[in-house]
Motif scaffolding. Structure first.
Motif, short mmCIF file in Angstrom:
data_model
loop_
_atom_site.label_atom_id
_atom_site.label_comp_id
_atom_site.label_asym_id
_atom_site.label_seq_id
_atom_site.Cartn_x
_atom_site.Cartn_y
_atom_site.Cartn_z
N LEU A 90 0.86 -1.19 0.00
CA LEU A 90 0.00 0.00 0.00
C LEU A 90 0.90 1.24 0.00
CD1 LEU A 90 -2.70 -1.11 2.59
CD2 LEU A 90 -2.93 -1.00 0.11
N SER A 91 1.55 1.47 -1.13
CA SER A 91 2.51 2.57 -1.26
C SER A 91 1.91 3.70 -2.09
CB SER A 91 3.79 2.07 -1.93
OG SER A 91 3.52 1.67 -3.27
N GLN A 92 2.56 4.85 -2.03
CA GLN A 92 2.12 6.00 -2.82
C GLN A 92 2.05 5.66 -4.30
OE1 GLN A 92 1.38 9.27 -1.82
NE2 GLN A 92 1.15 10.09 -3.90
N ALA A 93 3.10 5.03 -4.85
CA ALA A 93 3.15 4.74 -6.28
C ALA A 93 2.09 3.72 -6.69
CB ALA A 93 4.54 4.24 -6.67
N ASN A 94 1.93 2.64 -5.93
CA ASN A 94 0.95 1.62 -6.28
C ASN A 94 -0.47 2.16 -6.22
OD1 ASN A 94 2.90 -0.32 -6.69
ND2 ASN A 94 2.69 -1.26 -4.67
N LEU A 95 -0.75 2.99 -5.23
CA LEU A 95 -2.10 3.52 -5.09
C LEU A 95 -2.38 4.61 -6.13
CD1 LEU A 95 -2.28 3.64 -1.20
CD2 LEU A 95 -3.25 1.91 -2.74
#
Length: 417
Positions: free
Chosen positions: A295-300
């Motif tokens: 649940l990271s900035q890039a994935n989200l």
């Protein structure tokens, strides 16, 4: 047989024979299942079996596909006389002479056409029929559909599961990581085999895979030609800019990756370089990088981009905003932050000022405890945004949509729809 309600409603809404319904999307996203559901709906409305005809072009002999008059004649023999016939042409992009074939069938006057395609370029090939086209995009299941399918509440735990399972319909019944990896490997290889068959200039599956891996590792980062060439050389692949552009176009044409171009707000024009690329489904990023989805900035951020595409927006990035999304006459300015832990974080978001009348959204994964929301910038939790029905949603099928190309590939000029 999960029901894709929006796409099914659109298919039925435009079921009049004056429209050619073109259902597009990445392989295994559920296009053929949608055709079956349209057939079932027509049966319930009173259409008889002899009026329903399915042609799966991936199962026909290649010579028959080349000889389109013979193909048209073989289809016409099955049509019911003096009745409206519903023709479901599955994987039409396998056919070279699509326009004369469809024109021949339409000339009968009693044919209603539904078409599926796993390549964006088919729409450009159908340009002579643009006035009759309705394009209905089908993507893998979104988070909201995933929760309904699996019976999960829309919380952080479900979001983590979705990032790692993805939205391909068949993957919803896979219960271990090894089987999911095998399935995604099959999906990816099927796309390569089918695509290479139609693209005679492509002959290097290793280059295609390495390019896809490189883009997956650059999630949320702008990519230009020199950066991509350098990254591939690090992986042991030497490639020219021209060859790179050809293979990148292939990854976009088959819906594996979607480009997000930067928008120059001052001139309201897209910039041709430094493009972000997002995979059509989060499971593909995990498969290509051999990593679990956090649940990271890039994935989200990637999740939000694909969700906006799913909702019918044309999406750009910006130096001041995470995304600028256009649909019809509406433009939305979207900021995404993983968390807002202080008033300073929130003030930084507010620094990208816009007129009060502009439609703005601030989406956060974790809201924090110190945020004071400005009246003209509503704060929305990501899980709520992903599952909340849109206010006054528009019908985002594309009428007469024709793409002259699949868009610029590391340096080309953008072709807006």
């Amino acid at each position: 047989m999960f029901t894709r309600s929006l796409q099914l409603d659109q298919s039925i809404k435009y079921s009049d024979k004056s429209w050619i319904k073109v259902i597009t999307g990445v392989r295994r996203s559920g296009k053929s299942i949608l055709l079956r559901q349209v057939k079932d709906s027509l049966r319930r409305s009173g259409v008889s079996m002899d009026q329903l005809h399915v042609v799966r072009f991936n199962q026909l002999h290649r010579q028959l596909l080349i000889d389109w008059p013979s193909l048209a004649a073989s289809i016409e023999k099955k049509l019911a006389a003096k009745k409206e016939n519903y023709l479901f042409l599955d994987e039409l992009d396998q056919v070279d002479a699509v326009v004369p074939l469809l024109q021949d069938l339409l000339s009968r006057g009693n044919v209603n056409l539904f078409v599926t395609a796993a390549t964006r370029s088919l729409i450009g090939r159908l340009s002579p029929l643009r006035a009759q086209l309705v394009v209905i995009p089908v993507l893998p299941l979104g988070f909201s559909e995933f929760c309904r399918y699996q019976g999960h509440p829309a919380d952080h735990q479900a979001l983590y599961r979705y990032l790692n399972t993805g939205g391909f319909p068949f993957a919803q019944g896979v219960h271990d990581a090894h089987s999911l990896g095998n399935y995604l490997d099959e999906v990816f290889n099927t796309i390569l085999v089918g695509g290479f068959t139609k693209h005679g200039t492509l002959c290097n599956p290793f280059l295609t895979r390495q390019l896809a891996i490189f883009l997956a590792t650059q999630l949320g980062e702008a990519v230009n030609a020199s950066k991509a060439v350098s990254g591939l050389r690090t992986a042991g692949v030497s490639v020219s800019n021209k060859t790179l552009a050809t293979y990148l176009t292939f990854l976009q044409d088959t819906f594996l990756f979607y480009p997000c171009y930067e928008l120059d707000l001052a001139r309201n024009r897209t910039k041709p370089t430094n493009v972000k690329y997002y995979p059509v489904d989060p499971s593909l990023r995990n498969y290509l990088t051999n990593q679990k989805g956090a649940l990271s900035q890039a994935n989200l951020e990637a999740l939000i981009f694909i969700e906006l595409v799913r909702r019918g927006y044309l999406v750009h990035s910006s130096k001041r905003f995470t995304f600028i999304a256009d649909r019809g006459q509406q433009r939305s300015y979207i900021q995404f932050r993983y968390s807002l832990r202080s008033q300073h974080d929130y003030d930084q978001v507010l620094a990208a000022t816009l007129p009060a009348s502009a439609h703005k959204q601030l989406i956060v994964m974790q809201a924090g405890d110190m945020v004071v929301t400005a009246p003209d910038l509503p704060l929305i939790r990501l899980t709520d945004w992903l599952v909340t029905p849109q206010v006054n949603p528009v019908d985002h099928v594309a009428h007469g949509l024709v793409e002259d190309d699949v868009g610029p590939a590391l340096g080309g000029e953008d072709k807006l729809l």
